[in-house]
Design a protein around this motif. Structure first.
Motif, PDB file in Angstrom:
ATOM      1  N   LEU A 104       0.849  -1.178   0.000  1.00  0.00           N
ATOM      2  CA  LEU A 104       0.000   0.000   0.000  1.00  0.00           C
ATOM      3  C   LEU A 104       0.893   1.238   0.000  1.00  0.00           C
ATOM      4  CD1 LEU A 104      -2.693  -0.998   2.643  1.00  0.00           C
ATOM      5  CD2 LEU A 104      -2.813  -1.205   0.159  1.00  0.00           C
ATOM      6  N   LYS A 105       0.624   2.144  -0.919  1.00  0.00           N
ATOM      7  CA  LYS A 105       1.380   3.387  -1.009  1.00  0.00           C
ATOM      8  C   LYS A 105       0.501   4.502  -0.451  1.00  0.00           C
ATOM      9  CE  LYS A 105       3.765   6.339  -4.359  1.00  0.00           C
ATOM     10  NZ  LYS A 105       4.009   6.573  -5.808  1.00  0.00           N
ATOM     11  N   ILE A 106       0.797   4.917   0.769  1.00  0.00           N
ATOM     12  CA  ILE A 106      -0.047   5.854   1.497  1.00  0.00           C
ATOM     13  C   ILE A 106       0.764   7.108   1.840  1.00  0.00           C
ATOM     14  CG2 ILE A 106      -1.405   6.189   3.594  1.00  0.00           C
ATOM     15  CD1 ILE A 106      -1.854   3.124   3.611  1.00  0.00           C
ATOM     16  N   LYS A 107       0.280   8.252   1.417  1.00  0.00           N
ATOM     17  CA  LYS A 107       1.012   9.515   1.606  1.00  0.00           C
ATOM     18  C   LYS A 107       0.484  10.272   2.825  1.00  0.00           C
ATOM     19  CE  LYS A 107       2.720  13.511  -0.989  1.00  0.00           C
ATOM     20  NZ  LYS A 107       2.744  14.164  -2.316  1.00  0.00           N
ATOM     21  N   LYS A 108       1.406  10.865   3.576  1.00  0.00           N
ATOM     22  CA  LYS A 108       1.036  11.704   4.718  1.00  0.00           C
ATOM     23  C   LYS A 108       0.883  13.147   4.235  1.00  0.00           C
ATOM     24  CE  LYS A 108       2.531  12.853   9.422  1.00  0.00           C
ATOM     25  NZ  LYS A 108       3.403  12.422  10.524  1.00  0.00           N
ATOM     26  N   GLN A 109      -0.321  13.672   4.328  1.00  0.00           N
ATOM     27  CA  GLN A 109      -0.626  14.980   3.764  1.00  0.00           C
ATOM     28  C   GLN A 109      -0.381  16.136   4.735  1.00  0.00           C
ATOM     29  OE1 GLN A 109      -4.702  13.826   2.451  1.00  0.00           O
ATOM     30  NE2 GLN A 109      -3.944  14.376   0.420  1.00  0.00           N
ATOM     31  N   HIS A 110      -0.584  15.886   6.022  1.00  0.00           N
ATOM     32  CA  HIS A 110      -0.385  16.918   7.044  1.00  0.00           C
ATOM     33  C   HIS A 110       0.192  16.261   8.290  1.00  0.00           C
ATOM     34  CE1 HIS A 110      -2.874  19.552   4.561  1.00  0.00           C
ATOM     35  NE2 HIS A 110      -3.784  18.598   4.532  1.00  0.00           N
ATOM     36  N   LYS A 111       0.621  17.054   9.245  1.00  0.00           N
ATOM     37  CA  LYS A 111       1.166  16.513  10.489  1.00  0.00           C
ATOM     38  C   LYS A 111       0.133  15.642  11.201  1.00  0.00           C
ATOM     39  CE  LYS A 111       4.747  19.864  11.730  1.00  0.00           C
ATOM     40  NZ  LYS A 111       5.245  20.772  12.794  1.00  0.00           N
ATOM     41  N   THR A 112       0.633  14.646  11.909  1.00  0.00           N
ATOM     42  CA  THR A 112      -0.229  13.770  12.690  1.00  0.00           C
ATOM     43  C   THR A 112      -0.766  14.531  13.898  1.00  0.00           C
ATOM     44  OG1 THR A 112       1.142  11.871  12.064  1.00  0.00           O
ATOM     45  CG2 THR A 112      -0.359  11.573  13.923  1.00  0.00           C
ATOM     46  N   PRO A 113      -2.073  14.487  14.158  1.00  0.00           N
ATOM     47  CA  PRO A 113      -2.617  15.136  15.356  1.00  0.00           C
ATOM     48  C   PRO A 113      -1.893  14.673  16.618  1.00  0.00           C
ATOM     49  CG  PRO A 113      -4.403  14.456  13.910  1.00  0.00           C
ATOM     50  CD  PRO A 113      -3.134  13.889  13.326  1.00  0.00           C
ATOM     51  N   ASP A 114      -1.752  15.572  17.573  1.00  0.00           N
ATOM     52  CA  ASP A 114      -0.949  15.298  18.767  1.00  0.00           C
ATOM     53  C   ASP A 114      -1.462  14.140  19.616  1.00  0.00           C
ATOM     54  OD1 ASP A 114       0.771  17.336  18.101  1.00  0.00           O
ATOM     55  OD2 ASP A 114      -0.194  18.836  19.380  1.00  0.00           O
ATOM     56  N   ILE A 115      -2.730  13.771  19.474  1.00  0.00           N
ATOM     57  CA  ILE A 115      -3.268  12.689  20.322  1.00  0.00           C
ATOM     58  C   ILE A 115      -2.766  11.310  19.897  1.00  0.00           C
ATOM     59  CG2 ILE A 115      -5.363  13.972  20.903  1.00  0.00           C
ATOM     60  CD1 ILE A 115      -6.846  12.145  18.879  1.00  0.00           C
ATOM     61  N   TYR A 116      -2.129  11.246  18.728  1.00  0.00           N
ATOM     62  CA  TYR A 116      -1.612   9.963  18.233  1.00  0.00           C
ATOM     63  C   TYR A 116      -0.096   9.920  18.337  1.00  0.00           C
ATOM     64  CZ  TYR A 116      -6.277   9.900  16.143  1.00  0.00           C
ATOM     65  OH  TYR A 116      -7.636   9.949  15.953  1.00  0.00           O
ATOM     66  N   PRO A 117       0.490   8.735  18.608  1.00  0.00           N
ATOM     67  CA  PRO A 117      -0.162   7.441  18.806  1.00  0.00           C
ATOM     68  C   PRO A 117      -0.717   7.299  20.222  1.00  0.00           C
ATOM     69  CG  PRO A 117       2.187   7.159  19.043  1.00  0.00           C
ATOM     70  CD  PRO A 117       1.959   8.594  18.671  1.00  0.00           C
ATOM     71  N   ARG A 118      -1.839   6.637  20.350  1.00  0.00           N
ATOM     72  CA  ARG A 118      -2.408   6.359  21.664  1.00  0.00           C
ATOM     73  C   ARG A 118      -1.766   5.093  22.246  1.00  0.00           C
ATOM     74  NH1 ARG A 118      -8.340   5.542  19.965  1.00  0.00           N
ATOM     75  NH2 ARG A 118      -7.201   4.607  18.225  1.00  0.00           N
ATOM     76  N   ASN A 119      -2.151   4.787  23.468  1.00  0.00           N
ATOM     77  CA  ASN A 119      -1.698   3.552  24.097  1.00  0.00           C
ATOM     78  C   ASN A 119      -2.101   2.355  23.245  1.00  0.00           C
ATOM     79  OD1 ASN A 119      -2.670   1.152  26.027  1.00  0.00           O
ATOM     80  ND2 ASN A 119      -0.916   2.161  26.977  1.00  0.00           N
ATOM     81  N   TYR A 120      -1.215   1.373  23.142  1.00  0.00           N
ATOM     82  CA  TYR A 120      -1.449   0.212  22.276  1.00  0.00           C
ATOM     83  C   TYR A 120      -2.749  -0.510  22.609  1.00  0.00           C
ATOM     84  CZ  TYR A 120      -0.513  -4.145  19.752  1.00  0.00           C
ATOM     85  OH  TYR A 120      -0.608  -5.226  18.915  1.00  0.00           O
ATOM     86  N   ASN A 121      -3.027  -0.670  23.893  1.00  0.00           N
ATOM     87  CA  ASN A 121      -4.257  -1.367  24.303  1.00  0.00           C
ATOM     88  C   ASN A 121      -5.500  -0.589  23.885  1.00  0.00           C
ATOM     89  OD1 ASN A 121      -2.919  -3.540  25.473  1.00  0.00           O
ATOM     90  ND2 ASN A 121      -2.713  -2.494  27.443  1.00  0.00           N
TER      91      ASN A 121
END
Length: 239
Positions: free
Chosen positions: A214-231
């Protein structure tokens, strides 16, 4: 598989990927294969132990990332949950101008990666022993490409990996069966400011099993809430 046969098959298949491999790099792949078999029982690295399967399902499959034209010289690549070094180490062998970071939470597997790095004198590899959500939280927007090979559901991978991806960089997960995951991941990709640009389908030589990049492009910065806890990520996935 005899050395000459191994080299012949490797050379032919890689030519189809527009990769001209040197004798020295062929030697490195053979050493890598031998180390994988030698340390497998100690480190529980893989269920694939036959030479022809190591070549096909580990080395060749990893190098199919070169089907993506954005994989060029002088980029930084993060391989999340690399395990025994796939796809990161084969990429680092073929192109020493790609700076590869191998991220692995299992300390014993990191020990194996260090053995391979030293044996093959791979100066373009860095090994990090950490959990993905912890590492990508500290390395936001750092890498040109992030990738992984069939280690978790697409929604989980996207949230864990792409905070470390630069804006306009590419998230390139390697998968076998992807249709259902992709259909269920649209909301997650949108939340993470990601856009699917291309689905690259291919088959492995000899056995003709299906694979997908899968070729997936990041268009803007990741929101600050991510990454969340794995669980928390897993809980949302299960509904």
């Amino acid at each position: 598989m005899e050395k000459e046969e191994f080299n012949k098959k490797m050379r032919k298949s890689l030519k189809e990927l527009n990769i001209d491999i040197s004798e020295e790099n062929l030697r490195k792949f053979q050493v890598y294969s031998n180390l994988l078999k030698e340390y497998n029982k100690k480190f529980n690295l893989t269920s694939i132990t036959e030479d022809k399967d190591i070549y096909l399902k580990h080395f060749y499959d990893s190098l199919c990332l070169f089907k993506v034209k954005e994989l060029f010289d002088n980029i930084t690549l993060l391989d999340v949950g690399t395990g025994a070094g796939f796809p990161g180490i084969p990429i680092a062998i073929v192109n020493p101008n790609i700076e590869v970071t191998l991220l692995e939470s299992n300390a014993k597997k990191c020990g194996f990666l260090k053995i391979v790095k030293d044996a093959l004198n791979l100066k373009n590899i860095k090994i990090i022993n950490a959990r993905a959500e912890d590492y990508t939280l500290k390395t936001r927007e750092k890498f040109d490409i992030v990738t992984s090979r069939a280690v978790a559901h697409l929604q989980v991978l996207a949230e864990l990996e792409t905070p470390a991806l630069k804006v306009n960089g590419y998230f390139l997960p390697l998968k076998s069966h992807i249709t259902e995951e992709l259909e269920n991941s649209n909301k997650t990709l949108n939340n993470l400011n990601l856009k699917l640009e291309e689905v690259i389908n291919y088959t492995l030589p000899i056995e003709s099993s299906s694979r997908t990049i899968l070729k997936i492009k990041k268009q803007h910065k990741t929101p600050d809430i991510y990454p969340r806890n794995y669980n928390k990520i897993l809980k949302d996935l299960k509904g």
